[in-house]
Structure formats: structure tokens, C-alpha cells
Write an enzyme that holds these catalytic residues in place. Structure first.
Site, PDB file in Angstrom:
ATOM      1  N   TRP A   1       0.866  -1.330  -0.067  1.00 51.00           N
ATOM      2  CA  TRP A   1       0.250  -0.129  -0.035  1.00 51.00           C
ATOM      3  C   TRP A   1       0.956   1.100   0.129  1.00 51.00           C
ATOM      4  O   TRP A   1       0.546   2.166  -0.693  1.00 51.00           O
ATOM      5  CB  TRP A   1      -0.978  -0.119   1.053  1.00 51.00           C
ATOM      6  CG  TRP A   1      -1.534   1.286   1.457  1.00 51.00           C
ATOM      7  CD1 TRP A   1      -2.479   1.958   0.499  1.00 51.00           C
ATOM      8  CD2 TRP A   1      -1.562   2.177   2.562  1.00 51.00           C
ATOM      9  NE1 TRP A   1      -2.930   3.150   1.133  1.00 51.00           N
ATOM     10  CE2 TRP A   1      -2.387   3.250   2.395  1.00 51.00           C
ATOM     11  CE3 TRP A   1      -0.543   2.122   3.770  1.00 51.00           C
ATOM     12  CZ2 TRP A   1      -2.132   4.622   3.216  1.00 51.00           C
ATOM     13  CZ3 TRP A   1      -0.228   3.300   4.419  1.00 51.00           C
ATOM     14  CH2 TRP A   1      -1.571   4.508   4.315  1.00 51.00           C
ATOM     15  N   HIS A   2       1.972   1.290   0.557  1.00 51.46           N
ATOM     16  CA  HIS A   2       2.765   2.438   0.789  1.00 51.46           C
ATOM     17  C   HIS A   2       3.510   2.792  -0.680  1.00 51.46           C
ATOM     18  O   HIS A   2       3.866   3.758  -1.056  1.00 51.46           O
ATOM     19  CB  HIS A   2       4.093   2.199   1.803  1.00 51.46           C
ATOM     20  CG  HIS A   2       3.375   2.549   3.137  1.00 51.46           C
ATOM     21  ND1 HIS A   2       3.050   1.523   3.848  1.00 51.46           N
ATOM     22  CD2 HIS A   2       3.334   3.783   3.993  1.00 51.46           C
ATOM     23  CE1 HIS A   2       2.720   2.127   5.231  1.00 51.46           C
ATOM     24  NE2 HIS A   2       2.765   3.504   5.188  1.00 51.46           N
TER      25      HIS A   2
END
Length: 405
Positions: A335-336
Site C-alpha cells: 500500500w505504501h
């Protein structure tokens, strides 16, 4: 000209507080001012995506229409169907809800680093809110879809760009209540205190670590990369300096969001609870970016564990928990970003969580072997803090610059 990106400079706060002054006065007299606060929120959202960022504003409008349609249709299905617990409609609702975020996250990987045209500031936090609503609707916790309340929740201006990630039922209950003059005065005092603390965190302490010191120690590390011994101390400096900057900058943003929320009569949940006194990595994730870690815990980890146990796919509970940690932190890392260091960051935390669980089980079994006193507590805090700082060095991407560029 004042930068109207949220919380980027003192001028933004001056404009926002002036705009909210009538709402403050109305609430000090014990009345609600939702209509005015909503108008102010939408004006600042418009200004946030004005000028060169107009395409992000268009993307936000399209995104909001999609989430509105998905959640309203799924809620209608849940309330009208005789067998509303079918897995298929729920999966499709979740897939459609997260689809824009997935496209935005992976487009640079397949488009020579170019960003997606449907991306906008805050898309991750809005997606977490939307998926949370779908999950709670499936659970039966949310029984009705209120269009106006949904839009107020999804587009709540103080938290749209940097969180914290609120839950719909908590927000609805908080947003609907009418505070007395005394109650609002106390909440306003908390909000102002948080704003001043946020200024100290982001614009003073964060500035020193991130703008003044971090580039210097990074430069020293880059100049020393010819030999391991020469590199070690500058790299340690980068690790600690970046970790401090990350905390004070991010905690400052969170305090700003909480403070403005308080001014608007909403007690947005806190994001940080003294994370640097954590005694192990599990304790750390109960204190750091709490709304995100609790979201991942409740909607990914717990549901994965429940699914595996319900269908008896794996019998050993320790194995189930360990697989849950790997899934949880791998998703969090991706997600990052899709780069290797974010993925390694996620795997690193999953590994430390698994080792921590094993250690706690061993310690519980042999509790007489391990004394609990001030010294052991301090050592646990120091070990945890250094482990976290090392993970932040990975997260920073500096090792990628150091080794490969």
C-alpha cells in the site's frame, strides 16, 4: 500566494480559522452549525484542488460518485434480499470500492513512473473509510444508508488528506450530537491545544530534523559509502534523524486534523499514543498510526483468521496467526508503494511480529526465568525503539539511493 494544501503553512490555518469563526460562535451558544461547516469544508476542498490540481478535483468527484453508488446499492441489497449474506455481492462491492486505489498505486509501475489520472490527494484514506462501511454493512452494524451523512463522513475536510481514519458509526454519533456551550468550550480548548502542539511538532521540531539535519547526515553517508566502517556512523545518524522527522511530521499532521475536527465539534480519534515507550513491536502498533493499524487489524487480519478457522483450512492457531501477520504487513507495505523497500519494510515487521509472539509465548511458559523490573522495562523499550528506527531506515528508501544509485 498562500499554499492551500492542507496544513502546509501557517497562512492556511489563518484562512481556515477565519472561515470557521461564525461556526465557533454558533457552537459557543450551544447550537449546531453543520450547514455552515459543510459549506466551509467544500470551499476548502475546492481550493485544495484549484489551479494546476484541478484534475484531482475532478477525480475526487468521480471517485465519490462511485463510492456512493457501490455503498448505497450494497446497503439496499443487504436490507431487501432474503439471503443477504452471500459472499459474491460483498466481494464485488469491496473490489469496486478499492479498484481506484489499486489503479492509482500500480499505474506508475506500468507507466514509466507516471501517476494515474484518477489519483488525488487522500484517496487511500477515503478508500479505507468506504471499505470499512462495506464491511460493517455486511456485519449488520450499519443498517441504513444516509446519503448526506455518507458525504459528510467521506469528505470530512480536516481528515481527508492525512487521516486519522475514522469509522462511520463513531463519526455519525459524534457528528449528530448537540454540544452544550460548556462541552464545546472544553472541546475547543483541546482543539487549540492540539493545533499549537502540532505547530511545534511539524514546523519546529520536524523542520530541524527533516530540513536542517537529515540532508546533512544523508550527504555524509553518501560520501562515506566506499567503506563499511566509514559508512556505519553516518548511516546510524540517517536512521535516527529520519525516524524523528517521520514521527514529528506525521504526528503534527494528525494533531492538526484532530484540532480542526475539535473546532468543528467532532472528536476525531487520535493517531499516536506515545509510541516510543512501546515495550515490543505489538505494543508499538497499538500506539503508532493507531487508526491505520486498527483498520488493518479489524478488516484484514481478523477476517483472514476467522475465515481460515471457520473453514478449518489450517488447524494450528500459531500458524494461522503467523500467516495473518505476513498477509497484513505485506499488504501494508505494498500500500505504501510498489518499490522493494516498502515490501521489505512490511516483511520485516511481519517477521518481528512473529518472533515477538514466539518470545511472549516462551516467556509466559517460563515466567520464573525472566524478572520484571525497571531495568528490563527500559531495555525492552530501547530494543523496540531501535528495531522500529531500523525499519524506518528501510522505509525511507535511502538504502536504495545508497546501494543502487
Amino acid at each position: 500566494m498562500i499554499n492551500l494544501q492542507p496544513y502546509e503553512n501557517p497562512g492556511y490555518f489563518i484562512l481556515l480559522m477565519v472561515a470557521l469563526l461564525p461556526a465557533i460562535i454558533i457552537r459557543l451558544y450551544g447550537h449546531r452549525s453543520h450547514w455552515y461547516e459543510t459549506v466551509v469544508s467544500f470551499i476548502f476542498l475546492f481550493l485544495m484542488f484549484d489551479g494546476k490540481d484541478w484534475h484531482q478535483g475532478v477525480a475526487l468527484i468521480g471517485y465519490t460518485i462511485l463510492q456512493y453508488a457501490v455503498i448505497s446499492l450494497y446497503t439496499r441489497y443487504r436490507t431487501k434480499e432474503k439471503s443477504p449474506n452471500k459472499f459474491g455481492p460483498f466481494c464485488w462491492a469491496v473490489i469496486l470500492s478499492i479498484a481506484p486505489l489499486v489503479v492509482v498505486k500500480f499505474t506508475p509501475l506500468f507507466n514509466n513512473g507516471q501517476s494515474s489520472i484518477i489519483g488525488f490527494l487522500g484517496i487511500s484514506y477515503l478508500t479505507f473509510k468506504s471499505v470499512g462501511m462495506i464491511m460493517e454493512t455486511r456485519d449488520g452494524a450499519i443498517k441504513e444508508f444516509h446519503p448526506v451523512k455518507f458525504l459528510q463522513f467521506l469528505l470530512f475536510m480536516p481528515t481527508i488528506s492525512s487521516g486519522p481514519i475514522d469509522r462511520y458509526r463513531r463519526f455519525e454519533k459524534d457528528y449528530d450530537r448537540t454540544l452544550t456551550s460548556e462541552q464545546y468550550t472544553d472541546l475547543l480548548g483541546k482543539g487549540i491545544e492540539r493545533l499549537f502542539l502540532g505547530f511545534a511538532y511539524k514546523f519546529i521540531i520536524g523542520y530541524f530534523f527533516g530540513t536542517m539535519w537529515l540532508p546533512q547526515v544523508q550527504r555524509m553517508a553518501m560520501q562515506s559509502r566506499g567503506g563499511f566502517l566509514d559508512l556505519s556512523w553516518p548511516l546510524v545518524g540517517v536512521m535516527y534523524c529520519y525516524s524523528a522527522y517521520l514521527f514529528f511530521d506525521f504526528a503534527g499532521y494528525s494533531l492538526f486534523a484532530m484540532g480542526i475536527s475539535n473546532v468543528m465539534g467532532v472528536e476525531t480519534p487520535r493517531n499516536f499514543n506515545y509510541p516510543w515507550i512501546s515495550r515490543n513491536i505489538k505494543d508499538f502498533w497499538n500506539r503508532w498510526h493507531m487508526t491505520l493499524s486498527f483498520w488493518f487489524r479489524d478488516y484484514i487480519y481478523m477476517r483472514f483468521v476467522f475465515f481460515i478457522m471457520k473453514h478449518r483450512l489450517i488447524k494450528n492457531r500459531v500458524t494461522i496467526a503467523n500467516l495473518g501477520y505476513l498477509l497484513l504487513f505485506l499488504i501494508m507495505g505494498i500500500w505504501h508503494g510498489e518499490t522493494w523497500y516498502y515490501i521489505v519494510y512490511g516483511i520485516f515487521h511481519a517477521t518481528v511480529m512473529i518472533l515477538t509472539d514466539a518470545w511472549l509465548r516462551f516467556k509466559k511458559k517460563h515466567k520464573d526465568w525472566f524478572p520484571s523490573n525497571a531495568f528490563t522495562r527500559v531495555m525492552a523499550i530501547l530494543m523496540t525503539a531501535n528495531t522500529v528506527c531500523f525499519s524506518f531506515l528501510i522505509f525511507s528508501g535511502f538504502l536504495d539511493r545508497l546501494w543502487f544509485h
